[in-house]
Design a protein around this motif. Sequence first.
Motif, short mmCIF file in Angstrom:
data_model
loop_
_atom_site.label_atom_id
_atom_site.label_comp_id
_atom_site.label_asym_id
_atom_site.label_seq_id
_atom_site.Cartn_x
_atom_site.Cartn_y
_atom_site.Cartn_z
N SER A 95 -76.73 25.52 110.31
CA SER A 95 -77.81 26.42 109.90
C SER A 95 -78.09 27.50 111.00
O SER A 95 -78.50 28.61 110.54
CB SER A 95 -79.47 25.42 109.87
N TYR A 163 -89.57 32.48 101.93
CA TYR A 163 -89.15 32.02 103.28
C TYR A 163 -87.83 32.35 103.44
O TYR A 163 -86.87 31.71 102.89
CB TYR A 163 -89.69 30.79 103.71
N ASP A 166 -83.18 29.89 108.07
CA ASP A 166 -82.26 28.56 108.03
C ASP A 166 -82.46 27.47 108.72
O ASP A 166 -82.31 26.18 108.45
CB ASP A 166 -80.80 29.05 108.08
N ALA A 168 -85.33 26.44 110.13
CA ALA A 168 -86.47 25.53 109.83
C ALA A 168 -86.15 24.58 108.54
O ALA A 168 -86.57 23.42 108.50
CB ALA A 168 -87.54 26.40 109.28
N ILE A 169 -85.24 24.71 107.79
CA ILE A 169 -84.71 24.11 106.51
C ILE A 169 -84.22 22.79 107.20
O ILE A 169 -84.34 21.68 106.62
CB ILE A 169 -83.85 24.96 105.69
N ALA A 263 -83.60 19.14 102.19
CA ALA A 263 -84.42 20.41 102.18
C ALA A 263 -83.84 21.42 101.63
O ALA A 263 -82.48 21.65 101.83
CB ALA A 263 -85.01 20.39 103.80
N GLY A 265 -83.74 25.74 101.12
CA GLY A 265 -84.08 27.15 101.63
C GLY A 265 -83.41 28.27 100.66
O GLY A 265 -82.80 28.25 99.95
N ARG A 270 -91.85 28.44 101.52
CA ARG A 270 -91.89 27.97 102.66
C ARG A 270 -90.66 27.07 103.04
O ARG A 270 -90.17 26.70 101.83
CB ARG A 270 -93.14 27.06 102.90
N PRO A 271 -90.30 26.49 103.88
CA PRO A 271 -89.15 25.40 103.93
C PRO A 271 -89.59 24.16 102.85
O PRO A 271 -90.72 23.56 103.15
CB PRO A 271 -88.98 24.97 105.49
#
Length: 332
Positions: A95, A163, A166, A168-169, A263, A265, A270-271
């Motif tokens: 990421s 959002y 990367d 945060a995902i 998750a 992205g 948002r994530p």
Amino acid sequence: MRPFAYFAPGSLSGAVAALRDAVPGTKVLAGGTTLYDLMKLGVETPPAVIDVHRLPELATIDAGERELVFGAGARMADVAEHPAVRDGYPALAESLWRAASQQLRNMATVGGNLLQRTRCSYFRGGSEFACNKREPGSGCAARGGHDRTHALLGTSDACIATYPGDWAIALLAFDAVVDVAGPRGDRTVPLAGLHVEPGDDPAREHTLAADELILRIRVPVTPAGRGSTYLKIRDRESYAFALASAAVALTVEDGVVGDCRIALGGVATRPWRATEAERVLRGAPLTPGNARRAGEIAFAGARPGTHNGFRIELGIRTVADAVRTAGERAAR
């Protein structure tokens, strides 16, 4: 760029004190790779900035037995190349590798990266475009406009901005938490609770107070780390934001999925954690059909606009491919 006051505290306590005494609108400066860009565009116009990028307390990386701990000021490049991350949590490393050029990764911090703002062209395009995120109550020019890269999940009538991050995902897939500090003391925020959907107030993007500073990011150690991947689909291979991405982490035994984290992205405001898709895979054989089914469930609530509907199928395939890759790594 408008004139602004500049403060460079010599310690973490000095930074907290500066935030306590700051005038409204003051921003924290770390790597500066997002803030300076928005200041040049006139989107951000802080009267003052507090520079924390030289604080050694924020630059640490620690791989412990129970958790990985990343200081908010640690550089993206350093975190991505750390052996514990590269070898034990490939989704985290990927990421970061796929987020930006090497030059930007050498400057940008992992704490600042969490708070980067949307790449919506209407948000960044100036006052000629209506944008509730930039000017509350002005409207959303993206609705009815060119929405090819805008969000499919978590949107509202007031905002469909995606959002862009990367890092945060991948963190969301591993149940990371964020420690923050401010004049009222320290607190811990789950990564899942850091970012908020736009609702009727798109200008509010996260749950941090204006006088709070991210100290560190903590990631619980999990066997699913080794069986993980971050797959990012974009218009060009380098230096582009995601049309769809997925962070997937699995454990697999005898071809059956145990732990499962997914998750999304590039497709939400948002994530986005795909919890229902995770439930479908847990305890199920790791087959192409089940991987595809997980992707379909992950995008079941998508709300396409005029030009971005093709990204639903793209997102489904992204999840399915990431599940297969993570499964292969988990089985090694």
